[in-house]
Design a protein around this motif. Structure first.
Motif: not given
Ligand SMILES: *Cc1c(COP(=O)(O)O)cnc(C)c1O
Length: 393
Positions: A122-126
């Motif tokens: 979850p919450n990949p930066k890019a």
């Protein structure tokens, strides 16, 4: 050298040469006006507000991840079916590349697989979709996903200068992403020797990229931080510049930018010829049981960077290595794009396994890229077609 048919090749004419000679004789070799002119030309061509040129798309990838705020232990998601640089640049930032499998129809990042990957990470930066062989990814879906997760989207369009999205607009206009990057390595759409370009519609990203490209030194539009050192009696000191963040020397020279801009004028011709040749190959390889060209349904929007066949070598009674070696004896050179990033020893050592991406593995086992470039003649193409058909029968 002359009668060799490589898998890809640049095309330089007298106009290109004259343009470069003019720079050498009459202009700045670096940090001059040819850089701005090339940037403006690419921005206009793709329909983006800003463009920043850099020494390669690999250095561009590094800067794009930094501009996206990618830091130590952040996650970035990309395709295993790409050139290693797409993932390596995440490692430059001490971030963690996470791979998501391809769609067997497009060879691009599969949307369902991407959704699952995000559930696990979850919450990949890019997110870095790769427009494989010049076919644009399903950017509308990728944008929907990034809108939900807050991930920055960076398009790897190294194969896709001149390609179009499904809606007909140009790849690089950044309507579905934060940044798009191109490469001007001679095997790509246009050649600058080496070189890369990032397009964006975001002024903050644009300014950040300009700083990162040149040692983190501030641009004139930025205000100084050291006001005590920058001014004498409220007037700016003539020698003064300051480094505000850690940057690099990732500049592209005026010599290369002039060549790139001159090449861009020819891009429409390059694209047209590639499309013509790709359709000619499609015709030649249609309705064969053990040889399937990819992307035959996408000829209207692709930039046709590569022409890839998927071959059932076992059924044809020949290995891929034998096929490539036999073609080489006939002076026809081929290549495989790509061994998945996760199969490289460096990535294996980091714990990645290509068996986690079965469609990428399957594609890798079957793929071969055959010659496709602007100056390939129909006669040469016929030689390629006939040689392959004979060897596979
Ligand atoms: C060529 C390429 C790169 C790297 O570009 P350079 O300009 O050679 O550094 C990155 N990604 C993909 C998909 C490429 O084909």
């Amino acid at each position: 050298m002359k009668d060799i048919i490589p898998y890809g090749k640049h095309f330089i004419d007298q106009d290109d040469i004259d343009t470069v000679v003019d720079i050498l004789k009459n202009h700045n070799l670096t940090q001059g006006k040819a850089v701005d002119a090339f940037e403006e030309a690419v921005a206009k061509f793709v329909g983006a507000r800003y463009a920043v040129a850099m020494s390669s798309w690999t250095s561009g990838l590094h800067m794009a991840y930094l501009a996206a705020g990618v830091k130590k232990d952040d996650t970035v998601i990309t395709s295993p079916l790409t050139f290693i640089a797409s993932a390596n640049a995440a490692l430059y930032c001490n971030a963690k590349p996470v791979f998501t499998d391809i769609d067997s129809r497009t060879m691009n990042m599969d949307i369902e697989s991407l959704k699952e990957t995000i559930i696990k990470n979850p919450n990949p930066k890019a997110i870095l979709p790769v427009h494989f062989a010049g076919l644009a990814c399903n950017m509308e879906e990728i944008k929907n996903i990034s809108d939900k997760t807050g991930a920055i989207v960076i398009e790897d369009a190294a194969h896709a200068l001149g390609a179009r999205y499904k809606d007909g607009s140009m790849v690089g206009n950044c309507k579905y992403s934060d940044m798009t990057g191109f490469s001007f390595h001679p095997v790509k759409s246009i050649a600058a020797g080496e070189g890369g370009m990032i397009t964006t519609n975001d002024i903050h990203i644009y300014n950040k990229l300009l700083r990162l490209r040149s040692h983190g030194i501030n641009k004139l539009e930025d205000s100084f931080i050291n006001n005590d050192l920058a001014y004498t009696n409220d007037i700016q000191n003539p020698w003064y510049y300051e480094m505000q963040e850690l940057g690099y020397n990732y500049r592209l020279t005026d010599i290369q930018c002039a060549l790139g801009k001159s090449q861009l004028l020819k891009l429409p011709n390059f694209l047209q010829k590639r499309s013509f040749l790709a359709k000619r190959y499609d015709q030649a390889f249609s309705n064969l049981e053990n040889i399937k060209p990819i992307h035959t349904n996408y000829r209207n929007t692709s930039s046709h960077h590569l022409y890839v066949l998927r071959i059932n070598y076992h059924a044809c009674g020949i290995t891929r290595a034998e096929l490539m070696n036999e073609l080489k004896k006939k002076r026809i050179l081929t290549q495989v794009h790509y061994m998945p990033v996760t199969s490289h020893p460096y990535y294996r050592n980091l714990g990645y396994r290509t068996s986690d991406y079965p469609e990428s593995q399957k594609f890798y086992d079957e793929a071969i890229s055959i010659p496709l470039y602007y100056s390939l003649t129909e006669e040469e193409q016929d030689k390629v077609i006939n040689s392959i058909k004979i060897l596979l029968n």
